[in-house]
Design a protein around this motif. Sequence first.
Motif, PDB file in Angstrom:
ATOM      1  N   PHE A  20      35.367  44.468  54.058  1.00  0.00           N
ATOM      2  CA  PHE A  20      36.753  44.290  54.489  1.00  0.00           C
ATOM      3  C   PHE A  20      37.440  43.190  53.691  1.00  0.00           C
ATOM      4  N   TYR A  21      36.771  42.042  53.537  1.00  0.00           N
ATOM      5  CA  TYR A  21      37.411  40.910  52.877  1.00  0.00           C
ATOM      6  C   TYR A  21      37.490  41.085  51.361  1.00  0.00           C
ATOM      7  N   VAL A  22      36.531  41.796  50.780  1.00  0.00           N
ATOM      8  CA  VAL A  22      36.626  42.107  49.351  1.00  0.00           C
ATOM      9  C   VAL A  22      37.819  43.020  49.105  1.00  0.00           C
ATOM     10  N   LYS A  23      38.011  43.990  50.007  1.00  0.00           N
ATOM     11  CA  LYS A  23      39.185  44.879  49.894  1.00  0.00           C
ATOM     12  C   LYS A  23      40.474  44.068  50.032  1.00  0.00           C
ATOM     13  N   LYS A  24      40.512  43.141  50.997  1.00  0.00           N
ATOM     14  CA  LYS A  24      41.683  42.281  51.161  1.00  0.00           C
ATOM     15  C   LYS A  24      41.938  41.476  49.889  1.00  0.00           C
ATOM     16  N   ALA A  25      40.864  40.968  49.286  1.00  0.00           N
ATOM     17  CA  ALA A  25      41.008  40.142  48.084  1.00  0.00           C
ATOM     18  C   ALA A  25      41.527  40.943  46.900  1.00  0.00           C
ATOM     19  N   THR A  26      41.007  42.145  46.716  1.00  0.00           N
ATOM     20  CA  THR A  26      41.471  42.970  45.590  1.00  0.00           C
ATOM     21  C   THR A  26      42.932  43.369  45.787  1.00  0.00           C
ATOM     22  N   ASP A  27      43.316  43.660  47.035  1.00  0.00           N
ATOM     23  CA  ASP A  27      44.728  43.964  47.320  1.00  0.00           C
ATOM     24  C   ASP A  27      45.597  42.731  47.076  1.00  0.00           C
TER      25      ASP A  27
ATOM     26  N   TYR B 275      41.175  26.831  41.184  1.00  0.00           N
ATOM     27  CA  TYR B 275      39.940  27.400  40.645  1.00  0.00           C
ATOM     28  C   TYR B 275      39.017  26.287  40.140  1.00  0.00           C
ATOM     29  N   ARG B 276      37.728  26.438  40.439  1.00  0.00           N
ATOM     30  CA  ARG B 276      36.739  25.455  39.978  1.00  0.00           C
ATOM     31  C   ARG B 276      36.224  25.772  38.579  1.00  0.00           C
ATOM     32  N   LYS B 277      36.620  26.931  38.049  1.00  0.00           N
ATOM     33  CA  LYS B 277      36.256  27.297  36.684  1.00  0.00           C
ATOM     34  C   LYS B 277      37.529  27.645  35.930  1.00  0.00           C
ATOM     35  N   PRO B 278      37.527  27.490  34.592  1.00  0.00           N
ATOM     36  CA  PRO B 278      38.732  27.809  33.816  1.00  0.00           C
ATOM     37  C   PRO B 278      39.266  29.190  34.160  1.00  0.00           C
ATOM     38  N   PHE B 279      40.573  29.279  34.324  1.00  0.00           N
ATOM     39  CA  PHE B 279      41.202  30.501  34.815  1.00  0.00           C
ATOM     40  C   PHE B 279      42.024  31.176  33.732  1.00  0.00           C
ATOM     41  N   ASN B 280      42.000  32.515  33.756  1.00  0.00           N
ATOM     42  CA  ASN B 280      42.976  33.306  33.008  1.00  0.00           C
ATOM     43  C   ASN B 280      43.204  34.607  33.776  1.00  0.00           C
ATOM     44  N   ASP B 281      44.123  35.426  33.294  1.00  0.00           N
ATOM     45  CA  ASP B 281      44.506  36.633  34.029  1.00  0.00           C
ATOM     46  C   ASP B 281      43.354  37.611  34.209  1.00  0.00           C
ATOM     47  N   GLU B 282      42.306  37.482  33.397  1.00  0.00           N
ATOM     48  CA  GLU B 282      41.206  38.437  33.445  1.00  0.00           C
ATOM     49  C   GLU B 282      40.071  38.014  34.370  1.00  0.00           C
ATOM     50  N   ASN B 283      40.104  36.792  34.874  1.00  0.00           N
ATOM     51  CA  ASN B 283      38.953  36.346  35.670  1.00  0.00           C
ATOM     52  C   ASN B 283      39.340  35.803  37.047  1.00  0.00           C
ATOM     53  N   ARG B 284      40.332  36.416  37.651  1.00  0.00           N
ATOM     54  CA  ARG B 284      40.679  36.036  39.022  1.00  0.00           C
ATOM     55  C   ARG B 284      39.461  36.276  39.916  1.00  0.00           C
ATOM     56  N   LYS B 285      39.139  35.313  40.736  1.00  0.00           N
ATOM     57  CA  LYS B 285      37.950  35.393  41.568  1.00  0.00           C
ATOM     58  C   LYS B 285      38.265  36.059  42.904  1.00  0.00           C
ATOM     59  N   ILE B 286      37.401  36.991  43.289  1.00  0.00           N
ATOM     60  CA  ILE B 286      37.556  37.655  44.585  1.00  0.00           C
ATOM     61  C   ILE B 286      37.562  36.620  45.698  1.00  0.00           C
ATOM     62  N   ARG B 287      36.601  35.680  45.650  1.00  0.00           N
ATOM     63  CA  ARG B 287      36.462  34.700  46.733  1.00  0.00           C
ATOM     64  C   ARG B 287      37.718  33.864  46.913  1.00  0.00           C
ATOM     65  N   SER B 288      38.404  33.570  45.837  1.00  0.00           N
ATOM     66  CA  SER B 288      39.576  32.699  45.918  1.00  0.00           C
ATOM     67  C   SER B 288      40.807  33.406  46.473  1.00  0.00           C
ATOM     68  N   ASN B 289      40.724  34.712  46.673  1.00  0.00           N
ATOM     69  CA  ASN B 289      41.894  35.470  47.119  1.00  0.00           C
ATOM     70  C   ASN B 289      41.685  36.174  48.463  1.00  0.00           C
ATOM     71  N   MET B 290      40.697  35.716  49.224  1.00  0.00           N
ATOM     72  CA  MET B 290      40.408  36.323  50.521  1.00  0.00           C
ATOM     73  C   MET B 290      41.164  35.686  51.676  1.00  0.00           C
ATOM     74  N   ASP B 291      41.655  34.476  51.490  1.00  0.00           N
ATOM     75  CA  ASP B 291      41.936  33.603  52.627  1.00  0.00           C
ATOM     76  C   ASP B 291      43.355  33.635  53.190  1.00  0.00           C
ATOM     77  N   GLY B 292      44.113  34.684  52.930  1.00  0.00           N
ATOM     78  CA  GLY B 292      45.414  34.800  53.587  1.00  0.00           C
ATOM     79  C   GLY B 292      46.615  34.680  52.686  1.00  0.00           C
ATOM     80  N   ILE B 293      46.399  34.662  51.382  1.00  0.00           N
ATOM     81  CA  ILE B 293      47.522  34.604  50.451  1.00  0.00           C
ATOM     82  C   ILE B 293      48.391  35.851  50.595  1.00  0.00           C
ATOM     83  N   ASP B 294      47.744  36.989  50.867  1.00  0.00           N
ATOM     84  CA  ASP B 294      48.488  38.229  51.088  1.00  0.00           C
ATOM     85  C   ASP B 294      49.390  38.123  52.316  1.00  0.00           C
TER      86      ASP B 294
END
Length: 253
Positions: free
Chosen positions: A69-76, A100-119
């Motif tokens: 469920f949360y992976v789906k939320k993160a990808t959305d 992000y705790r690691k260098p970020f670019n458009d190709e490496n958005r982390k699933i974990r970082s996008n689960m928490d209610g940004i949507d």
Amino acid sequence: MSPMANDCKNLIIELLQIVQMIIQVGSLVSVIIFPPFFIVFLITLGNYFLSLAIGLGIPVFLSFLALIFYVKKATDTIKLVQKYPEYNNQNFHHAIIIAYRKPFNDENRKIRSNMDGIDILINRFRNNPLPLNYKIYEVDSRENAQKVICDPKTTHLWIFGHGQRNKLRLSDGDLCYYEVKDAKKKIFIGQYHCNSILGKSLADYNNPDNSDVTRWNRITPLIRFSVGKKLDELTKNNMIEPNETFSDGNCNS
């Protein structure tokens, strides 16, 4: 220690957060595993192995469903972030900070970082009767995070990522909230990352009109609940509009 001293390097806070995390994980495991174990144990009249198998199996199965469920939320959410990264952010606006705790670019958005209610935030801001000004800031450096916090046009800070009550973790080190203590006063500050028992939060320094900062580690289901609840509270109290706060503030960004 002085009330305004920098507590970012305080080892006691670091150690207490580790202990706190161990206790919270242990408590969570106990709550999830023991009830089904004992229920099955009683129903089967003391069949230990069956009770253990079901006691472990049910939580594992439910956790697997929750993960899907949360992976789906993160990808959305990632799709939403890419499609609607901002609205009228030249004026006073909500800042959604994804750290992000690691260098970020458009190709490496982390699933974990996008689960928490940004949507939840994006949808609420866009679907408000009068759309609310906002911008999503994906930051991986102390400098970029500091610029957002110090920007006098950011009136609400929604901070997601990893950290403690007194700091935010980024790829080039920790941003101590003490370093941005002189930022112009905000209407709202929410630290939707792990928070420690001790330490001065950004809200402690900034004294916003409203805040959401805990003294414990935060997990995705509770963060999502807190984000929705806080949006309702700010709306009810007429604090959701990103209006200018008439206060002094000037931190070096």
